[in-house]
Design a protein around this motif. Structure first.
Motif, PDB file in Angstrom:
ATOM      1  N   LYS A 116       3.565  -3.558  -1.912  1.00  0.00           N
ATOM      2  CA  LYS A 116       2.896  -4.272  -0.826  1.00  0.00           C
ATOM      3  C   LYS A 116       3.782  -4.291   0.422  1.00  0.00           C
ATOM      4  N   GLY A 117       3.167  -4.052   1.567  1.00  0.00           N
ATOM      5  CA  GLY A 117       3.896  -4.082   2.821  1.00  0.00           C
ATOM      6  C   GLY A 117       4.747  -2.860   3.082  1.00  0.00           C
ATOM      7  N   GLN A 118       4.642  -1.841   2.229  1.00  0.00           N
ATOM      8  CA  GLN A 118       5.415  -0.617   2.416  1.00  0.00           C
ATOM      9  C   GLN A 118       4.542   0.510   2.964  1.00  0.00           C
ATOM     10  N   VAL A 119       5.178   1.404   3.701  1.00  0.00           N
ATOM     11  CA  VAL A 119       4.541   2.644   4.131  1.00  0.00           C
ATOM     12  C   VAL A 119       5.315   3.790   3.502  1.00  0.00           C
ATOM     13  N   LEU A 120       4.598   4.637   2.763  1.00  0.00           N
ATOM     14  CA  LEU A 120       5.224   5.785   2.102  1.00  0.00           C
ATOM     15  C   LEU A 120       4.773   7.070   2.785  1.00  0.00           C
ATOM     16  N   GLY A 121       5.721   7.879   3.194  1.00  0.00           N
ATOM     17  CA  GLY A 121       5.420   9.180   3.788  1.00  0.00           C
ATOM     18  C   GLY A 121       5.467  10.268   2.733  1.00  0.00           C
ATOM     19  N   LEU A 122       4.362  10.989   2.582  1.00  0.00           N
ATOM     20  CA  LEU A 122       4.282  12.077   1.605  1.00  0.00           C
ATOM     21  C   LEU A 122       4.477  13.396   2.340  1.00  0.00           C
ATOM     22  N   LEU A 123       5.568  14.068   2.027  1.00  0.00           N
ATOM     23  CA  LEU A 123       5.941  15.304   2.714  1.00  0.00           C
ATOM     24  C   LEU A 123       5.914  16.483   1.759  1.00  0.00           C
ATOM     25  N   GLY A 124       5.808  17.673   2.343  1.00  0.00           N
ATOM     26  CA  GLY A 124       5.852  18.883   1.539  1.00  0.00           C
ATOM     27  C   GLY A 124       5.379  20.073   2.337  1.00  0.00           C
ATOM     28  N   PRO A 125       5.780  21.284   1.950  1.00  0.00           N
ATOM     29  CA  PRO A 125       5.287  22.497   2.625  1.00  0.00           C
ATOM     30  C   PRO A 125       3.780  22.630   2.444  1.00  0.00           C
ATOM     31  N   ASN A 126       3.163  23.470   3.256  1.00  0.00           N
ATOM     32  CA  ASN A 126       1.741  23.766   3.063  1.00  0.00           C
ATOM     33  C   ASN A 126       1.520  24.306   1.648  1.00  0.00           C
ATOM     34  N   GLY A 127       0.483  23.795   0.989  1.00  0.00           N
ATOM     35  CA  GLY A 127       0.186  24.247  -0.367  1.00  0.00           C
ATOM     36  C   GLY A 127       1.020  23.610  -1.450  1.00  0.00           C
ATOM     37  N   ALA A 128       1.783  22.568  -1.091  1.00  0.00           N
ATOM     38  CA  ALA A 128       2.684  21.949  -2.070  1.00  0.00           C
ATOM     39  C   ALA A 128       1.947  21.119  -3.107  1.00  0.00           C
ATOM     40  N   GLY A 129       0.727  20.691  -2.780  1.00  0.00           N
ATOM     41  CA  GLY A 129      -0.032  19.838  -3.698  1.00  0.00           C
ATOM     42  C   GLY A 129      -0.271  18.440  -3.160  1.00  0.00           C
ATOM     43  N   PRO A 187      -0.212  -1.782   1.283  1.00  0.00           N
ATOM     44  CA  PRO A 187       0.520  -0.529   1.051  1.00  0.00           C
ATOM     45  C   PRO A 187      -0.222   0.643   1.699  1.00  0.00           C
ATOM     46  N   VAL A 188       0.526   1.515   2.359  1.00  0.00           N
ATOM     47  CA  VAL A 188      -0.058   2.680   3.018  1.00  0.00           C
ATOM     48  C   VAL A 188       0.672   3.930   2.561  1.00  0.00           C
ATOM     49  N   ILE A 189      -0.098   4.913   2.107  1.00  0.00           N
ATOM     50  CA  ILE A 189       0.450   6.227   1.760  1.00  0.00           C
ATOM     51  C   ILE A 189      -0.172   7.233   2.712  1.00  0.00           C
ATOM     52  N   PHE A 190       0.657   7.975   3.437  1.00  0.00           N
ATOM     53  CA  PHE A 190       0.078   8.981   4.319  1.00  0.00           C
ATOM     54  C   PHE A 190       0.898  10.266   4.282  1.00  0.00           C
ATOM     55  N   SER A 191       0.197  11.381   4.308  1.00  0.00           N
ATOM     56  CA  SER A 191       0.858  12.680   4.352  1.00  0.00           C
ATOM     57  C   SER A 191       0.968  13.120   5.805  1.00  0.00           C
TER      58      SER A 191
END
Length: 256
Positions: free
Chosen positions: A46-59, A204-208
């Motif tokens: 709760k209250g966290q922002v998670l950045g989802l990173l990866g190359p193109n096509g990583a999944g 909670p926020v998850i964003f790529s």
């Protein structure tokens, strides 16, 4: 809180002859199946922002679609505030606000009507929908185009209406797939400020994203995926320390 453990998803390759040379060399291609996601793990409190990173096509997109219940995983677990998404997807959907890579607005409906339609799908009353649209309009700056048909919207307008549509029901978790891609500077800043608002509300926020400046400004934690596997999962400070002074180099280091 959302918890993801050992998530996996494979797709059958219908015609291997049509694969590109790069796809044929991908180690995730095993026989007649392409294992898009093999072993992804992370959590967002709760209250966290998670950045989802990866190359193109990583999944990344496949992972987010599984979190949203749009795709059924082949393995692993997804829990939102203790609710097992795989065992109770209908209940889980009520807790999720999901923005996909494609806005998919109904062109003949106004911005307001697009948002209201999704509010009704979530069982909201007309009064609740009107009140929530007014709140979102102020935060996302929708006033100038809210009553216009969405078929003539710019990319930024479509994205802001789509975000409002995704969160109209006050979800417990918000998942955004590259929310600022294709937006101009002003529209991007509006989206960034909205994510900060969600964080302040303890959501909670998850964003790529591919924009590391957004990661630095918004994120508490970072997860890096490469070839369908989690390569890094930790707080932003630890991620930065992989290559001090350069988030770009930290990213390269994490997938090397």
């Amino acid at each position: 809180m959302i918890e993801i453990s050992q998530l996996a998803k494979k797709f059958k390759v219908e015609n291997p002859k049509k694969l590109s040379e790069q796809e044929k060399k991908d180690p995730r291609l095993k026989g007649r199946f392409f294992h898009s996601v093999q072993n992804v793990n992370f959590s967002c409190d709760k209250g966290q922002v998670l950045g989802l990173l990866g190359p193109n096509g990583a999944g990344k997109t496949t992972t987010l679609r599984m979190l949203s219940t749009a795709l059924q995983p082949d393995g692993g677990s997804i829990k939102i505030n203790g609710v097992d998404v795989l065992q109770d997807p209908i209940l889980a959907r009520k807790s999720i606000g999901f923005l996909s890579g494609s806005t998919g607005l109904y062109g003949r409906l106004t911005g307001r009507e697009n948002i209201a339609y999704f509010g009704k799908l979530h069982g909201m009353t007309d009064q609740q929908i009107t009140q929530k649209i007014d709140e979102l309009s102020a935060v996302l700056e929708l006033d100038t185009f809210l009553e216009r048909r969405s078929e003539n919207f710019s990319t930024g307008m479509k994205q802001r209406i789509s975000i409002a549509r995704a969160v109209v029901h006050d979800p417990a978790v918000v998942i955004l797939d590259e929310p600022t891609t294709g937006l101009d500077i002003m529209a991007t800043q509006t989206v960034i400020e909205f994510i900060k608002t969600l964080k302040a509300q303890n959501t909670p926020v998850i964003f790529s994203t591919h924009h590391l400046d957004e990661v630095k400004e918004l994120c508490d934690t970072v997860t890096v995926i490469s070839e369908g596997t989690t390569k890094y999962n930790g707080d932003l400070a630890s991620f930065e320390s992989l290559a001090p002074g350069s988030l770009h180099q930290s990213f390269i280091t994490s997938i090397s």
